[in-house]
Design a protein around this motif. Sequence first.
Motif, PDB file in Angstrom:
ATOM      1  N   VAL A   1       0.826  -1.199   0.000  1.00  0.00           N
ATOM      2  CA  VAL A   1       0.000   0.000   0.000  1.00  0.00           C
ATOM      3  C   VAL A   1       0.861   1.251   0.000  1.00  0.00           C
ATOM      4  O   VAL A   1       1.914   1.300   0.643  1.00  0.00           O
ATOM      5  CB  VAL A   1      -0.929   0.011   1.244  1.00  0.00           C
ATOM      6  CG1 VAL A   1      -1.636   1.351   1.406  1.00  0.00           C
ATOM      7  CG2 VAL A   1      -1.928  -1.126   1.180  1.00  0.00           C
ATOM      8  N   LYS A   2       0.410   2.257  -0.748  1.00  0.00           N
ATOM      9  CA  LYS A   2       0.988   3.600  -0.684  1.00  0.00           C
ATOM     10  C   LYS A   2      -0.155   4.590  -0.848  1.00  0.00           C
ATOM     11  O   LYS A   2      -0.761   4.674  -1.920  1.00  0.00           O
ATOM     12  CB  LYS A   2       2.034   3.786  -1.771  1.00  0.00           C
ATOM     13  CG  LYS A   2       2.713   5.165  -1.751  1.00  0.00           C
ATOM     14  CD  LYS A   2       3.766   5.249  -2.846  1.00  0.00           C
ATOM     15  CE  LYS A   2       4.437   6.609  -2.898  1.00  0.00           C
ATOM     16  NZ  LYS A   2       5.435   6.691  -3.993  1.00  0.00           N
ATOM     17  N   GLY A   3      -0.474   5.288   0.205  1.00  0.00           N
ATOM     18  CA  GLY A   3      -1.555   6.264   0.155  1.00  0.00           C
ATOM     19  C   GLY A   3      -2.880   5.633  -0.198  1.00  0.00           C
ATOM     20  O   GLY A   3      -3.381   4.749   0.501  1.00  0.00           O
ATOM     21  N   ARG A   4      -3.459   6.057  -1.326  1.00  0.00           N
ATOM     22  CA  ARG A   4      -4.762   5.577  -1.778  1.00  0.00           C
ATOM     23  C   ARG A   4      -4.652   4.429  -2.780  1.00  0.00           C
ATOM     24  O   ARG A   4      -5.632   4.099  -3.457  1.00  0.00           O
ATOM     25  CB  ARG A   4      -5.541   6.744  -2.403  1.00  0.00           C
ATOM     26  CG  ARG A   4      -5.928   7.817  -1.400  1.00  0.00           C
ATOM     27  CD  ARG A   4      -6.524   9.057  -2.058  1.00  0.00           C
ATOM     28  NE  ARG A   4      -7.045   9.952  -1.035  1.00  0.00           N
ATOM     29  CZ  ARG A   4      -8.320   9.977  -0.642  1.00  0.00           C
ATOM     30  NH1 ARG A   4      -9.205   9.182  -1.214  1.00  0.00           N
ATOM     31  NH2 ARG A   4      -8.725  10.800   0.309  1.00  0.00           N
ATOM     32  N   VAL A   5      -3.477   3.847  -2.868  1.00  0.00           N
ATOM     33  CA  VAL A   5      -3.211   2.795  -3.852  1.00  0.00           C
ATOM     34  C   VAL A   5      -2.805   1.507  -3.134  1.00  0.00           C
ATOM     35  O   VAL A   5      -2.000   1.539  -2.194  1.00  0.00           O
ATOM     36  CB  VAL A   5      -2.107   3.227  -4.825  1.00  0.00           C
ATOM     37  CG1 VAL A   5      -1.782   2.114  -5.816  1.00  0.00           C
ATOM     38  CG2 VAL A   5      -2.519   4.501  -5.568  1.00  0.00           C
TER      39      VAL A   5
ATOM     40  N   GLU B   1      -6.720   5.795   3.188  1.00  0.00           N
ATOM     41  CA  GLU B   1      -5.365   5.348   3.504  1.00  0.00           C
ATOM     42  C   GLU B   1      -5.367   4.367   4.676  1.00  0.00           C
ATOM     43  O   GLU B   1      -4.679   3.343   4.664  1.00  0.00           O
ATOM     44  CB  GLU B   1      -4.471   6.548   3.829  1.00  0.00           C
ATOM     45  CG  GLU B   1      -4.206   7.479   2.645  1.00  0.00           C
ATOM     46  CD  GLU B   1      -5.269   8.554   2.464  1.00  0.00           C
ATOM     47  OE1 GLU B   1      -5.031   9.489   1.688  1.00  0.00           O
ATOM     48  OE2 GLU B   1      -6.351   8.448   3.101  1.00  0.00           O
ATOM     49  N   ASP B   2      -6.153   4.689   5.704  1.00  0.00           N
ATOM     50  CA  ASP B   2      -6.241   3.810   6.875  1.00  0.00           C
ATOM     51  C   ASP B   2      -6.857   2.470   6.501  1.00  0.00           C
ATOM     52  O   ASP B   2      -6.379   1.401   6.921  1.00  0.00           O
ATOM     53  CB  ASP B   2      -7.074   4.487   7.963  1.00  0.00           C
ATOM     54  CG  ASP B   2      -7.297   3.583   9.164  1.00  0.00           C
ATOM     55  OD1 ASP B   2      -6.343   3.429   9.952  1.00  0.00           O
ATOM     56  OD2 ASP B   2      -8.402   3.026   9.304  1.00  0.00           O
ATOM     57  N   THR B   3      -7.906   2.489   5.697  1.00  0.00           N
ATOM     58  CA  THR B   3      -8.565   1.261   5.260  1.00  0.00           C
ATOM     59  C   THR B   3      -7.585   0.351   4.532  1.00  0.00           C
ATOM     60  O   THR B   3      -7.536  -0.862   4.787  1.00  0.00           O
ATOM     61  CB  THR B   3      -9.752   1.588   4.339  1.00  0.00           C
ATOM     62  OG1 THR B   3     -10.733   2.303   5.085  1.00  0.00           O
ATOM     63  CG2 THR B   3     -10.368   0.333   3.755  1.00  0.00           C
ATOM     64  N   LEU B   4      -6.798   0.917   3.637  1.00  0.00           N
ATOM     65  CA  LEU B   4      -5.859   0.100   2.861  1.00  0.00           C
ATOM     66  C   LEU B   4      -4.729  -0.436   3.719  1.00  0.00           C
ATOM     67  O   LEU B   4      -4.253  -1.558   3.502  1.00  0.00           O
ATOM     68  CB  LEU B   4      -5.324   0.907   1.677  1.00  0.00           C
ATOM     69  CG  LEU B   4      -6.363   1.249   0.607  1.00  0.00           C
ATOM     70  CD1 LEU B   4      -5.731   2.051  -0.516  1.00  0.00           C
ATOM     71  CD2 LEU B   4      -7.038  -0.009   0.051  1.00  0.00           C
ATOM     72  N   ARG B   5      -4.287   0.330   4.702  1.00  0.00           N
ATOM     73  CA  ARG B   5      -3.264  -0.203   5.615  1.00  0.00           C
ATOM     74  C   ARG B   5      -3.804  -1.401   6.393  1.00  0.00           C
ATOM     75  O   ARG B   5      -3.075  -2.366   6.650  1.00  0.00           O
ATOM     76  CB  ARG B   5      -2.790   0.892   6.579  1.00  0.00           C
ATOM     77  CG  ARG B   5      -1.857   1.918   5.959  1.00  0.00           C
ATOM     78  CD  ARG B   5      -1.146   2.730   7.020  1.00  0.00           C
ATOM     79  NE  ARG B   5      -2.081   3.505   7.843  1.00  0.00           N
ATOM     80  CZ  ARG B   5      -2.450   4.747   7.566  1.00  0.00           C
ATOM     81  NH1 ARG B   5      -1.976   5.354   6.488  1.00  0.00           N
ATOM     82  NH2 ARG B   5      -3.297   5.388   8.350  1.00  0.00           N
ATOM     83  N   ARG B   6      -5.066  -1.367   6.757  1.00  0.00           N
ATOM     84  CA  ARG B   6      -5.665  -2.484   7.488  1.00  0.00           C
ATOM     85  C   ARG B   6      -5.826  -3.703   6.564  1.00  0.00           C
ATOM     86  O   ARG B   6      -5.627  -4.845   6.994  1.00  0.00           O
ATOM     87  CB  ARG B   6      -6.998  -2.055   8.101  1.00  0.00           C
ATOM     88  CG  ARG B   6      -6.821  -0.991   9.185  1.00  0.00           C
ATOM     89  CD  ARG B   6      -8.145  -0.509   9.750  1.00  0.00           C
ATOM     90  NE  ARG B   6      -7.932   0.640  10.626  1.00  0.00           N
ATOM     91  CZ  ARG B   6      -7.587   0.562  11.916  1.00  0.00           C
ATOM     92  NH1 ARG B   6      -7.405  -0.622  12.481  1.00  0.00           N
ATOM     93  NH2 ARG B   6      -7.419   1.662  12.636  1.00  0.00           N
TER      94      ARG B   6
END
Length: 399
Positions: free
Chosen positions: A280-284, A324-329
């Motif tokens: 993950v990087k930001g919104r990607v 961003e938080d959603t993708l990190r999870r």
Amino acid sequence: MKVIIIGAGIGGTSAGIALKRLGHEVVIYDQMRENKPVGAALSLWSNGVKVLNWLGLTDEVAALGGAMDYMSYRDGRTGETLCRFSLDPVTATTGQKPYPVARADLQALLMERFGTSDIHLGTRMVALADDGATVTATFADGSTDTADMLIGADGARSITRDYVTPEGTPRIERAYSGYTNYNGLIPADTGIGPADQWTSYVADGKRACVMPVAGDRFYFWFDVPQPAGVPYDRADGTAPLEQTFAGWAPGVQRLIAAIDPEVSLNRVEIWDITPFPNWVKGRVAILGDAAHNTAPDIGQGACSALEDAFALGIAVATNTVSVEDTLRRYEKIRAERAGELVLRARKRGDETHAYDEAATTAWYESLRTTDGSDILRGIIGNIDESPVNLGAGVLEDVL
């Protein structure tokens, strides 16, 4: 929320269905010009089937699946049955019957359920940018699209993976697994193996296998240990198989004779990618082979991509602090588990393909005495830690 998905494969389309079911606007782009999946079929073990059930495809997937009730190993040279056992314990312990399916059939189902009007084929992404509020994809024809989130399901040679890789770290490269795979579809033939059985002929670090899929067909594959880059012309057809498996059992000769190279014969070198933590990087974020390109030795490649889709859907549905938080999870749920499956497949490949000859010889000998429980434990172990089990695991006391 609008989501762009790059890649219309198994992982990309299943993720798209999951996000659409949550009410989001989703569009998929893929550089392929028509639905021509790589590989003839795939193993859907219980964890993969459960994701498809969750997506509302229970009956459709069951209709595509082959009746694989047994597993058997045979001596490649003599055809002697080394072991044969029921796969019922997989269903009993996991709560779901596994299915082998033709890849094109499953791909067509997923694309249709997602909605073909929202899939743009023949469109290759060449760049992407995240300004902190939105992410924009640029395509080879000069067009762009902007969304709140971008998911790169763009395969083993992923552009999106390069984007999420931290600056200053080496580019992530594929590693050759040491063998070439030939695969395709033929009419089921009991002279090769029973129509309800996964049959594997093994010897000399090589394999010739069939498993049933819908339509009274066998998915077949051959594993040939050899260096990368061995020349092959499609006009050669089955000649390399005839040479490599000369002297093997009558069932194997019958299998080779049944192949029509003009109808169904694929040849692919098997590569994987050493597990890495940054998805993950930001919104990607990345998903599927872009994140965990895996050798097929434990049959979990497609299932792992489906697990990605499940985890992404759960993360999007339950975490609302930020994209961003959603993708990190999502990354936290998936990276370690998916990487472990890559390494298990590597270890299994070492054993089955005689990279360690002593280990392979010992494995062949063990097949003569097994009741199948040790093999079943390995299959179920790959399923046990799946996020689709939501912490419940499997019923360990069945075996």
